[in-house]
Scaffold this motif. Structure first.
Motif, PDB file in Angstrom:
ATOM      1  N   SER A 166       0.816  -1.229   0.000  1.00 47.32           N
ATOM      2  CA  SER A 166       0.000   0.000   0.000  1.00 47.32           C
ATOM      3  C   SER A 166       0.846   1.275   0.000  1.00 47.32           C
ATOM      4  N   PHE A 167       2.164   1.148   0.100  1.00 47.19           N
ATOM      5  CA  PHE A 167       3.051   2.314   0.131  1.00 47.19           C
ATOM      6  C   PHE A 167       3.279   2.821  -1.288  1.00 47.19           C
ATOM      7  N   PRO A 168       3.314   4.109  -1.559  1.00 45.26           N
ATOM      8  CA  PRO A 168       3.182   5.208  -0.611  1.00 45.26           C
ATOM      9  C   PRO A 168       1.753   5.731  -0.436  1.00 45.26           C
ATOM     10  N   ALA A 169       0.761   5.096  -1.083  1.00 44.78           N
ATOM     11  CA  ALA A 169      -0.601   5.632  -0.963  1.00 44.78           C
ATOM     12  C   ALA A 169      -1.030   5.703   0.503  1.00 44.78           C
ATOM     13  N   ASN A 170      -0.711   4.648   1.251  1.00 46.13           N
ATOM     14  CA  ASN A 170      -1.026   4.612   2.679  1.00 46.13           C
ATOM     15  C   ASN A 170       0.302   4.424   3.425  1.00 46.13           C
ATOM     16  N   PRO A 171       0.951   5.518   3.759  1.00 50.85           N
ATOM     17  CA  PRO A 171       2.327   5.412   4.229  1.00 50.85           C
ATOM     18  C   PRO A 171       2.499   4.767   5.606  1.00 50.85           C
ATOM     19  N   PHE A 172       1.465   4.680   6.394  1.00 50.77           N
ATOM     20  CA  PHE A 172       1.605   4.095   7.729  1.00 50.77           C
ATOM     21  C   PHE A 172       0.423   3.156   7.872  1.00 50.77           C
ATOM     22  N   ASP A 173       0.664   1.915   7.428  1.00 56.43           N
ATOM     23  CA  ASP A 173      -0.431   0.966   7.255  1.00 56.43           C
ATOM     24  C   ASP A 173      -0.648   0.175   8.556  1.00 56.43           C
ATOM     25  N   ILE A 174      -1.618   0.614   9.336  1.00 56.41           N
ATOM     26  CA  ILE A 174      -1.835   0.044  10.669  1.00 56.41           C
ATOM     27  C   ILE A 174      -2.069  -1.465  10.606  1.00 56.41           C
ATOM     28  N   ALA A 175      -2.867  -1.906   9.633  1.00 51.31           N
ATOM     29  CA  ALA A 175      -3.174  -3.348   9.531  1.00 51.31           C
ATOM     30  C   ALA A 175      -1.885  -4.140   9.308  1.00 51.31           C
ATOM     31  N   GLU A 176      -0.988  -3.609   8.490  1.00 50.26           N
ATOM     32  CA  GLU A 176       0.293  -4.286   8.243  1.00 50.26           C
ATOM     33  C   GLU A 176       1.138  -4.319   9.508  1.00 50.26           C
ATOM     34  N   ILE A 177       1.194  -3.181  10.180  1.00 49.24           N
ATOM     35  CA  ILE A 177       2.048  -3.072  11.371  1.00 49.24           C
ATOM     36  C   ILE A 177       1.556  -4.038  12.456  1.00 49.24           C
ATOM     37  N   GLU A 178       0.245  -4.087  12.577  1.00 43.38           N
ATOM     38  CA  GLU A 178      -0.390  -4.965  13.574  1.00 43.38           C
ATOM     39  C   GLU A 178       0.098  -6.412  13.436  1.00 43.38           C
ATOM     40  N   LYS A 179       0.372  -6.831  12.211  1.00 40.96           N
ATOM     41  CA  LYS A 179       0.811  -8.215  11.979  1.00 40.96           C
ATOM     42  C   LYS A 179       2.159  -8.513  12.640  1.00 40.96           C
ATOM     43  N   TYR A 180       2.916  -7.475  12.919  1.00 44.60           N
ATOM     44  CA  TYR A 180       4.255  -7.672  13.488  1.00 44.60           C
ATOM     45  C   TYR A 180       4.288  -7.457  15.002  1.00 44.60           C
ATOM     46  N   ALA A 181       3.150  -7.113  15.578  1.00 45.41           N
ATOM     47  CA  ALA A 181       3.083  -6.922  17.032  1.00 45.41           C
ATOM     48  C   ALA A 181       3.073  -8.283  17.710  1.00 45.41           C
TER      49      ALA A 181
ATOM     50  N   TYR B 160       6.985  11.393   3.607  1.00 46.69           N
ATOM     51  CA  TYR B 160       5.535  11.434   3.850  1.00 46.69           C
ATOM     52  C   TYR B 160       5.227  12.246   5.099  1.00 46.69           C
ATOM     53  N   VAL B 161       4.012  12.787   5.124  1.00 41.83           N
ATOM     54  CA  VAL B 161       3.539  13.563   6.269  1.00 41.83           C
ATOM     55  C   VAL B 161       2.210  12.956   6.700  1.00 41.83           C
ATOM     56  N   LEU B 162       2.083  12.632   7.973  1.00 42.77           N
ATOM     57  CA  LEU B 162       0.827  12.074   8.477  1.00 42.77           C
ATOM     58  C   LEU B 162      -0.126  13.228   8.790  1.00 42.77           C
ATOM     59  N   ASN B 163      -1.278  13.236   8.141  1.00 45.28           N
ATOM     60  CA  ASN B 163      -2.219  14.331   8.359  1.00 45.28           C
ATOM     61  C   ASN B 163      -3.068  14.063   9.608  1.00 45.28           C
ATOM     62  N   GLU B 164      -3.897  15.041   9.926  1.00 54.53           N
ATOM     63  CA  GLU B 164      -4.640  14.973  11.177  1.00 54.53           C
ATOM     64  C   GLU B 164      -5.542  13.739  11.250  1.00 54.53           C
ATOM     65  N   GLY B 165      -6.196  13.426  10.153  1.00 57.28           N
ATOM     66  CA  GLY B 165      -7.092  12.266  10.121  1.00 57.28           C
ATOM     67  C   GLY B 165      -6.328  10.981  10.399  1.00 57.28           C
ATOM     68  N   LYS B 166      -5.172  10.884   9.757  1.00 63.93           N
ATOM     69  CA  LYS B 166      -4.348   9.688   9.927  1.00 63.93           C
ATOM     70  C   LYS B 166      -3.816   9.610  11.365  1.00 63.93           C
ATOM     71  N   LEU B 167      -3.424  10.766  11.911  1.00 66.19           N
ATOM     72  CA  LEU B 167      -2.921  10.784  13.293  1.00 66.19           C
ATOM     73  C   LEU B 167      -4.020  10.344  14.259  1.00 66.19           C
ATOM     74  N   ARG B 168      -5.226  10.756  13.965  1.00 73.47           N
ATOM     75  CA  ARG B 168      -6.361  10.379  14.808  1.00 73.47           C
ATOM     76  C   ARG B 168      -6.548   8.852  14.796  1.00 73.47           C
ATOM     77  N   GLU B 169      -6.421   8.303  13.595  1.00 75.54           N
ATOM     78  CA  GLU B 169      -6.557   6.854  13.419  1.00 75.54           C
ATOM     79  C   GLU B 169      -5.438   6.121  14.184  1.00 75.54           C
ATOM     80  N   ILE B 170      -4.224   6.623  14.054  1.00 77.14           N
ATOM     81  CA  ILE B 170      -3.079   5.999  14.735  1.00 77.14           C
ATOM     82  C   ILE B 170      -3.260   6.116  16.255  1.00 77.14           C
ATOM     83  N   GLY B 171      -3.710   7.292  16.683  1.00 76.84           N
ATOM     84  CA  GLY B 171      -3.924   7.527  18.115  1.00 76.84           C
ATOM     85  C   GLY B 171      -4.966   6.570  18.678  1.00 76.84           C
ATOM     86  N   ALA B 172      -6.068   6.378  17.940  1.00 73.42           N
ATOM     87  CA  ALA B 172      -7.141   5.483  18.409  1.00 73.42           C
ATOM     88  C   ALA B 172      -6.611   4.059  18.527  1.00 73.42           C
TER      89      ALA B 172
END
Ligand code: PMP
Ligand code: GLU
Length: 393
Positions: free
Chosen positions: A148-163, A181-193
């Motif tokens: 999904s990179f670079p369209a979705n630069p911080f792919d939570i579902a992918e990262i979760e697989k490595y936790a 890449y720059v994480l915008n407010e919406g994306k930061l909100r998603e990461i924060g949640a």
């Protein structure tokens, strides 16, 4: 017979960005016409008022040991900056100033990690995190660059697989080195949640904060204040104020963590020189306004770099929104030529034959890519891209 060396430290490689820059500099000294785009360093001089303050301060005899973790005036100035520019409240005691953000990060890893603790590093990531984790006895868990990179630069579902149950921390770096890449407010909100549901330390490297060109880079902590007890903000003067050689960086976070980071500094570099602290106060009080011209010029270089790279057929790029790098996707070139086994080999060939120094993506956990820094004079930028175009053709 000597005793064996530390297994832990034998696992640490020298920084490839620093090593490559040294190699390119040595080639230039030998008279070779090398153009280096390897190191992440703004080409602008440090603002004159900052330099003047350091000189004045040295003349006034401020050349002795300072306080471990930074003197109270500088820490207070940083606390004021965090409130003014980032809407974050930190007590000056929660702030530790060190010899570059690099030192703060190093001491932070030593503070947070027990042997075998895992740290999630979503690629592409800045090279030193992984080796710092290793030096601290931890295990860097590299999340490879997802499809999904670079369209979705911080792919939570992918990262979760490595936790795993051993995961204790994650490093987030936006604006991102190496890919811009720059994480915008919406994306930061998603990461924060998402992170709110975990118990990990969150290390947020915000060192390229001023170099976000399309949107203001907000801190994840502003968006998600409930991370506060396990959030460590990292920032520094190298990129924002063109002060790479001055070595000033800082961290802000929970008191018990920052106390240990400060203690470690008291046993290693001890402190920053007082005259450098004095000059840093001038810089941070000047803030973004002091750097307005440089930020605008960097944005113009970014646009030039994007436009010039886009003319090269078969070389897709990650369009940078921040920092000062263009991340080149060399995978189509590799597939077409069949001549190179990895991007390390391409970068070696570009350095020896085309005399341009780039950093191979392997350094950032992103094989197939290479990093080009556009923080250089425009003429050099154009010449460098022209050389790459000729070499790839
Ligand atoms: N973090 C990132 C993402 C960087 O690119 C750098 C650049 N060296 C650093 C931290 C460290 O910066 P410094 O030690 O110069 O403050
Ligand atoms: N951060 C810069 C880079 O990535 C400076 C060199 C370093 O500290 O690694 O090139």
């Amino acid at each position: 017979m000597t005793h064996p060396l530390s297994k832990k430290i034998l696992g640490v490689k020298a920084s490839p960005t620093i090593t490559l820059n040294a190699k390119a500099t040595a080639m230039i000294k030998q008279g070779l016409p090398v153009l280096s785009f390897a190191v992440g360093e703004p080409h602008f001089p440090t603002p004159q008022i900052v330099v003047d303050k350091a000189i004045e301060s040295m003349r006034a005899g401020r050349t002795k040991y300072g306080a471990a973790g930074g003197g109270p005036e500088l820490r207070k100035a940083i606390a004021t900056k965090l409130e003014r520019e980032n809407r974050l409240k930190f007590a000056p005691e929660q702030i530790v100033v060190g010899i570059g953000a690099k030192e703060i990060l190093f001491h932070l890893m030593l503070t947070l990690l027990n042997d075998g603790d895992e740290v999630l590093l979503p690629a592409p990531f800045w090279v030193s995190y992984a080796d710092q984790v290793i030096a601290a006895g931890g295990v860097p868990v590299i999340v490879p660059v997802p499809d999904s990179f670079p369209a979705n630069p911080f792919d939570i579902a992918e990262i979760e697989k490595y936790a795993t149950p051993r995961t204790v921390a994650i490093v987030i770096n936006s604006p991102n080195n190496p890919s811009g890449y720059v994480l915008n407010e919406g994306k930061l909100r998603e990461i924060g949640a998402w992170l709110s549901k975990k118990d990990w330390w969150v290390i947020s490297d915000e060192i390229y904060e001023y170099l976000s060109f399309d949107i203001e880079q907000k801190s994840l902590l502003e968006i998600c204040p409930d991370l506060r007890d396990r959030f460590i903000l990292i920032n520094g003067f190298s990129k924002s104020f063109c002060m790479t050689g001055w070595r000033v960086g800082y961290g802000a976070g929970p008191q018990p963590v920052m106390n240990l980071v400060r203690s470690l500094q008291s046993h290693s570099s001890t402190c920053l020189p007082m005259f450098i602290e004095d000059a840093s106060i001038v810089a941070i009080n000047g803030g973004r306004e002091l750097m307005r011209a440089e930020i605008a010029e960097m944005n113009s270089l970014r646009k030039t770099a994007i436009a010039e790279f886009e003319k090269i057929k078969g070389l897709p790029i990650v369009e940078p929104q921040g920092a000062f790098y263009v991340f080149l996707d060399l995978r189509p070139f590799m597939a077409n030529t069949g001549r190179f086994k990895d991007t390390m080999a391409i970068c070696e060939w570009l350095l020896n034959d085309a005399h341009v120094a780039l950093v191979p993506g392997e350094a950032f956990g992103a094989p197939g890519f290479a990093r080009f820094s556009y923080a250089v004079a425009e003429e050099k930028l154009r010449e460098g891209i022209a050389r790459i175009a000729r070499a790839l053709a």
